[in-house]
Scaffold this active site. Structure first.
Site, mmCIF file in Angstrom:
data_model
loop_
_atom_site.group_PDB
_atom_site.id
_atom_site.type_symbol
_atom_site.label_atom_id
_atom_site.label_comp_id
_atom_site.label_asym_id
_atom_site.label_seq_id
_atom_site.Cartn_x
_atom_site.Cartn_y
_atom_site.Cartn_z
ATOM 1 N N ASN A 10 0.866 -1.179 0.000
ATOM 2 C CA ASN A 10 0.000 0.000 0.000
ATOM 3 C C ASN A 10 0.903 1.229 0.000
ATOM 4 O O ASN A 10 1.542 1.531 1.009
ATOM 5 C CB ASN A 10 -0.889 -0.054 1.258
ATOM 6 C CG ASN A 10 -1.711 1.210 1.434
ATOM 7 O OD1 ASN A 10 -1.767 2.069 0.556
ATOM 8 N ND2 ASN A 10 -2.349 1.319 2.594
ATOM 9 N N TRP A 11 0.942 1.905 -1.140
ATOM 10 C CA TRP A 11 1.864 3.045 -1.249
ATOM 11 C C TRP A 11 1.323 4.300 -0.569
ATOM 12 O O TRP A 11 2.030 5.306 -0.470
ATOM 13 C CB TRP A 11 2.163 3.357 -2.726
ATOM 14 C CG TRP A 11 2.882 2.268 -3.468
ATOM 15 C CD1 TRP A 11 3.246 1.036 -2.974
ATOM 16 C CD2 TRP A 11 3.323 2.299 -4.828
ATOM 17 N NE1 TRP A 11 3.879 0.309 -3.957
ATOM 18 C CE2 TRP A 11 3.938 1.061 -5.114
ATOM 19 C CE3 TRP A 11 3.253 3.251 -5.849
ATOM 20 C CZ2 TRP A 11 4.476 0.755 -6.362
ATOM 21 C CZ3 TRP A 11 3.778 2.948 -7.101
ATOM 22 C CH2 TRP A 11 4.398 1.710 -7.340
ATOM 23 N N LYS A 12 0.065 4.267 -0.162
ATOM 24 C CA LYS A 12 -0.573 5.426 0.493
ATOM 25 C C LYS A 12 -0.373 6.685 -0.365
ATOM 26 O O LYS A 12 -0.352 6.586 -1.581
ATOM 27 C CB LYS A 12 -0.039 5.591 1.919
ATOM 28 C CG LYS A 12 -0.207 4.297 2.716
ATOM 29 C CD LYS A 12 0.009 4.449 4.191
ATOM 30 C CE LYS A 12 -0.182 3.093 4.870
ATOM 31 N NZ LYS A 12 -0.038 3.170 6.338
ATOM 32 N N HIS B 85 -9.414 0.839 5.314
ATOM 33 C CA HIS B 85 -8.115 1.064 5.966
ATOM 34 C C HIS B 85 -8.321 1.996 7.160
ATOM 35 O O HIS B 85 -9.136 2.917 7.103
ATOM 36 C CB HIS B 85 -7.120 1.660 4.964
ATOM 37 C CG HIS B 85 -5.728 1.668 5.494
ATOM 38 N ND1 HIS B 85 -5.293 2.623 6.385
ATOM 39 C CD2 HIS B 85 -4.694 0.819 5.305
ATOM 40 C CE1 HIS B 85 -4.038 2.363 6.707
ATOM 41 N NE2 HIS B 85 -3.653 1.275 6.069
ATOM 42 N N GLU C 104 -6.735 4.423 8.234
ATOM 43 C CA GLU C 104 -6.566 5.860 7.963
ATOM 44 C C GLU C 104 -7.837 6.443 7.354
ATOM 45 O O GLU C 104 -8.187 7.593 7.604
ATOM 46 C CB GLU C 104 -5.339 6.071 7.057
ATOM 47 C CG GLU C 104 -4.049 5.828 7.836
ATOM 48 C CD GLU C 104 -2.885 5.308 7.012
ATOM 49 O OE1 GLU C 104 -2.928 5.364 5.767
ATOM 50 O OE2 GLU C 104 -1.914 4.813 7.624
ATOM 51 N N GLU D 113 -5.008 -5.277 10.696
ATOM 52 C CA GLU D 113 -4.007 -4.232 10.917
ATOM 53 C C GLU D 113 -4.281 -3.541 12.242
ATOM 54 O O GLU D 113 -5.094 -2.608 12.299
ATOM 55 C CB GLU D 113 -4.078 -3.201 9.786
ATOM 56 C CG GLU D 113 -3.844 -3.806 8.411
ATOM 57 C CD GLU D 113 -3.321 -2.766 7.441
ATOM 58 O OE1 GLU D 113 -2.212 -2.966 6.947
ATOM 59 O OE2 GLU D 113 -3.993 -1.759 7.206
ATOM 60 N N GLY E 224 2.553 2.191 10.904
ATOM 61 C CA GLY E 224 3.454 3.325 10.745
ATOM 62 C C GLY E 224 4.121 3.764 12.036
ATOM 63 O O GLY E 224 4.729 4.832 12.099
ATOM 64 N N SER F 145 3.689 -2.077 10.422
ATOM 65 C CA SER F 145 5.148 -2.070 10.597
ATOM 66 C C SER F 145 5.790 -3.417 10.277
ATOM 67 O O SER F 145 6.760 -3.818 10.922
ATOM 68 C CB SER F 145 5.526 -1.605 12.004
ATOM 69 O OG SER F 145 5.028 -0.304 12.239
ATOM 70 N N GLY G 194 2.993 -1.167 4.301
ATOM 71 C CA GLY G 194 3.007 0.262 3.997
ATOM 72 C C GLY G 194 4.424 0.738 3.716
ATOM 73 O O GLY G 194 4.930 0.608 2.599
ATOM 74 N N GLY G 195 5.088 1.252 4.732
ATOM 75 C CA GLY G 195 6.417 1.850 4.556
ATOM 76 C C GLY G 195 7.401 1.001 3.768
ATOM 77 O O GLY G 195 8.068 1.491 2.850
HETATM 78 P P1 PGA Z 1 3.013 0.264 7.700
HETATM 79 O O1 PGA Z 1 1.529 0.400 7.071
HETATM 80 O O2 PGA Z 1 3.587 -1.008 7.141
HETATM 81 O O3 PGA Z 1 3.724 1.484 7.234
HETATM 82 O O4 PGA Z 1 2.829 0.199 9.168
HETATM 83 C C1 PGA Z 1 0.711 -0.729 6.927
HETATM 84 C C2 PGA Z 1 -0.627 -0.322 6.340
HETATM 85 O O5 PGA Z 1 -1.152 0.736 6.754
HETATM 86 O O6 PGA Z 1 -1.178 -1.013 5.480
#
Ligand code: PGA
Length: 269
Positions: A14-16, A108, A110, A180, A186, A225, A246-247
Site C-alpha cells: 500500500n503506497w498510500k 483502511h 486511515e 491491521e 506506521g 510495521s 506500507g512503509g
Molecule cells: P506500515 O503500514 O507497514 O507502514 O505500518 C501498513 C498499512 O497501513 O497497510
C-alpha cells in the site's frame, strides 16, 4: 478434520499518498522486473495512488510472464460506495474496473480515522466491488486503547460482521482480509507473532460463521510495521497468509525481500 482448502499467500504493498509519477514508474519497473521471472508462488499485489493506477496496470500487463504467479495484481487504495453521481473528487468502482484494476483496499484505518468511514460504508464498498468483479481487501483492527482494555476481539468481530454480514457466504469467500492493529501502523510497533496469530485464528473463526468451510481459503494478511526484519516470525503463523505492507513497500528491495521471506516461510510450513 483439517480442511483441505488452503489460503494462498499474498504480499500486498500500500503506497498510500507517497511517490510522484517518476518514482511510481521506477518502483513498478523494479517490481515487474522481479515478478516477471515467475520465481515465486506468492501473489504480489500493488496499490499505488489513483493517478498512477493506469501506469501500473500497463506495466504489470506488459511484464506478465509465463512463470508461477508472474502477474502482479494492481489494487486501488479506496473507492466510493455509490455507483456514480455528483461526488466531486471521488473515484467509482466502474472507473477502476475500466482501467484494468483488479482489487481495492477498503476500510483502511486511515480512512476510518481521517475520513469517518464506518463499517456500514465499508460494507457497501465491499458489495459494490464484488458486484463489478473486483477483489476487496477488507481491513480491520483495533486501536491502542481497545487492545489495552482487552476488547480487541469484540472490536474486530463487530467490524467483520457489520461490513461483511449482509454478503452471501460465497461472496465473503471472495474477500481478502487484512488485520491491521491501528497501534502498529506506521509506528514501528509490531504485533508479536503470537499476538498476530491469536487474532488471525480468531478472525478465521469469525469468517467461518460468515462463509462456512470456505473460510479456510480466505487469505488473512497482517499489516502494521511489517518489514524484512520481523516478517519471518509473523508470516509463520498458521492463519497468517502474508502481509499488507506500507512503509516497506516503497523500497523495491525491501518489498521483494518480503516476497522472498513469505515464499520461504510458507514453503517450509
Ligand atoms: P506500515 O503500514 O507497514 O507502514 O505500518 C501498513 C498499512 O497501513 O497497510
Amino acid at each position: 478434520m483439517a480442511s483441505l482448502m488452503k489460503a494462498r499467500t499474498i504480499v500486498a504493498g500500500n503506497w498510500k499518498m507517497h511517490t510522484d509519477l517518476d518514482e511510481a514508474r521506477k518502483l513498478m519497473e523494479a517490481l515487474a522486473g522481479w515478478s516477471k521471472a515467475g520465481r515465486s508462488d506468492v501473489q504480489m499485489i500493488v496499490a499505488p495512488p489513483y493517478p498512477f493506477l493506469a501506469t501500473a496496470v500497463d506495466r504489470a500487463s506488459a511484464s506478465a510472464g509465463t512463470g508461477r504467479n508472474s502477474s502482479i495484481i494492481i489494487a486501488a487504495q479506496n473507492c466510493h460506495e455509490e455507483e456514480q453521481g455528483a461526488f466531486t473528487g471521488e473515484v467509482s468502482v466502474r472507473m477502476l474496473k475500466s482501467l484494468g484494476v483488479d482489487a481495492c483496499i477498503v476500510g483502511h484505518s486511515e480512512r476510518r480515522q481521517y475520513y469517518g468511514e464506518t463499517d456500514t460504508i465499508v460494507g457497501r464498498k465491499v458489495a459494490l466491488l464484488l458486484k463489478h468483479g473486483l477483489q476487496p481487501i477488507y481491513c480491520c483492527g483495533e486501536r491502542r486503547e481497545e487492545r489495552e482494555d482487552g476488547r480487541y476481539r469484540d472490536v474486530v468481530s463487530a467490524q467483520l460482521h457489520e461490513a461483511l454480514g449482509a454478503l452471501t457466504p460465497g461472496e465473503v469467500a471472495k474477500v481478502i482480509v487484512a488485520y491491521e492493529p491501528v497501534w502498529a501502523i506506521g509506528t514501528g510497533l509490531t504485533a508479536t507473532p503470537e499476538q498476530a496469530q491469536e487474532v488471525h485464528g480468531f478472525i478465521r473463526g469469525e469468517l467461518r460463521l460468515l462463509a462456512g468451510e470456505a473460510a479456510s481459503a480466505i487469505p488473512i494478511l497482517y499489516g502494521g510495521s511489517c518489514k524484512p526484519e520481523n516478517a519471518a516470525g509473523i508470516f509463520a503463523g498458521s492463519d497468517i497468509n502474508g502481509g499488507l505492507i506500507g512503509g516497506a513497500a516503497l523500497v523495491a528491495d525491501s518489498f521483494i525481500e518480503l516476497m522472498r521471506i513469505a515464499q520461504q516461510v510458507k514453503s517450509s510450513s
